[in-house]
Design an enzyme around this catalytic site. Structure first.
Site, short mmCIF file in Angstrom:
data_model
loop_
_atom_site.label_atom_id
_atom_site.label_comp_id
_atom_site.label_asym_id
_atom_site.label_seq_id
_atom_site.Cartn_x
_atom_site.Cartn_y
_atom_site.Cartn_z
CG HIS A 92 14.71 -17.03 49.20
ND1 HIS A 92 14.29 -16.69 47.93
CD2 HIS A 92 15.77 -17.86 49.04
CE1 HIS A 92 15.04 -17.31 47.04
NE2 HIS A 92 15.95 -18.03 47.68
CG HIS A 124 20.41 -16.17 48.01
ND1 HIS A 124 21.33 -16.87 47.27
CD2 HIS A 124 19.21 -16.71 47.70
CE1 HIS A 124 20.70 -17.78 46.54
NE2 HIS A 124 19.41 -17.71 46.79
P1 AMP Z 1 17.85 -19.63 44.94
O1 AMP Z 1 16.99 -20.57 44.14
O2 AMP Z 1 17.71 -19.84 46.41
O3 AMP Z 1 19.29 -19.63 44.47
O4 AMP Z 1 17.24 -18.20 44.67
C1 AMP Z 1 17.73 -17.33 43.71
C2 AMP Z 1 16.73 -16.22 43.60
O5 AMP Z 1 17.37 -15.11 43.02
C3 AMP Z 1 15.50 -16.56 42.74
O6 AMP Z 1 14.33 -16.44 43.54
C4 AMP Z 1 15.55 -15.50 41.64
O7 AMP Z 1 14.26 -15.02 41.32
C5 AMP Z 1 16.41 -14.42 42.25
N1 AMP Z 1 17.14 -13.60 41.31
C6 AMP Z 1 18.01 -14.01 40.36
N2 AMP Z 1 18.54 -12.97 39.71
C7 AMP Z 1 18.01 -11.85 40.28
C8 AMP Z 1 18.17 -10.45 40.06
N3 AMP Z 1 18.99 -9.97 39.12
N4 AMP Z 1 17.45 -9.60 40.84
C9 AMP Z 1 16.61 -10.07 41.79
N5 AMP Z 1 16.45 -11.37 42.05
C10 AMP Z 1 17.11 -12.26 41.30
#
Ligand code: AMP
Ligand code: ZN
Length: 137
Positions: free
Chosen positions: A101, A99
């Site tokens: 950001h 993903h």
């Molecule tokens: P990463 O640390 O790059 O893996 O980012 C994962 C991101 O996913 C974090 O910023 C979380 O806040 C976000 N996240 C996890 N679960 C959800 C969800 N169900 N809906 C929206 N964001 C999420």
């Protein structure tokens, strides 16, 4: 992939605040935003990280980043935005579905992502570049 939270979001099996959707890409708001409007862009088809992403999806991802990035800036009044993509636990990857950001940024918001280090010399820097070049495919 079963029990992948982002696959379930892309498939509509668990709720999300959808921002964008195409045949191959889905984008939704991050639950824990750095700033409001912080959006995540994912390929609908599961890939654990960037190294496993089929490169042909790159165009769709970049188009989504451009489209969503501009819209996030306009909607939030941001002055700029960061694109951040973490690979592996050491890099801060918590969700193992690749993903990107999209993080709106504001003049003077004071966020700093990078600690800095220095090479001992230009030779050391050139040696690092040579080591990386030697491993490209
Ligand atoms: P990463 O640390 O790059 O893996 O980012 C994962 C991101 O996913 C974090 O910023 C979380 O806040 C976000 N996240 C996890 N679960 C959800 C969800 N169900 N809906 C929206 N964001 C999420
Ligand atoms: Zn997944």
């Amino acid at each position: 992939m079963a029990d992948c939270i982002f696959c379930m979001i892309a498939e509509g099996k668990i709720p999300s605040s959808k921002v964008f959707e195409s045949d191959t890409v889905y984008a939704f708001l991050d639950l824990n935003p750095v700033h409001k409007g912080h959006t995540l862009i994912i390929p609908k088809k599961h890939a654990k990280d960037l190294l496993r992403l089929p490169p042909e999806l790159g165009r769709d991802i970049v188009e989504a980043m451009q489209n969503v990035g501009r819209a996030v800036m306009e909607a939030t009044g941001a002055d700029g935005f960061n694109v951040i993509q973490n690979n592996g636990r050491a890099a801060g990857q918590e969700v193992e579905h690749v993903h990107w950001h999209i993080i709106p940024r504001f003049d003077g918001d004071g966020l700093a992502f990078w600690a800095q280090t220095k090479y001992e010399s230009m030779d050391a820097m050139n040696a690092m570049a040579a080591q990386i070049r030697a491993r490209l495919v």
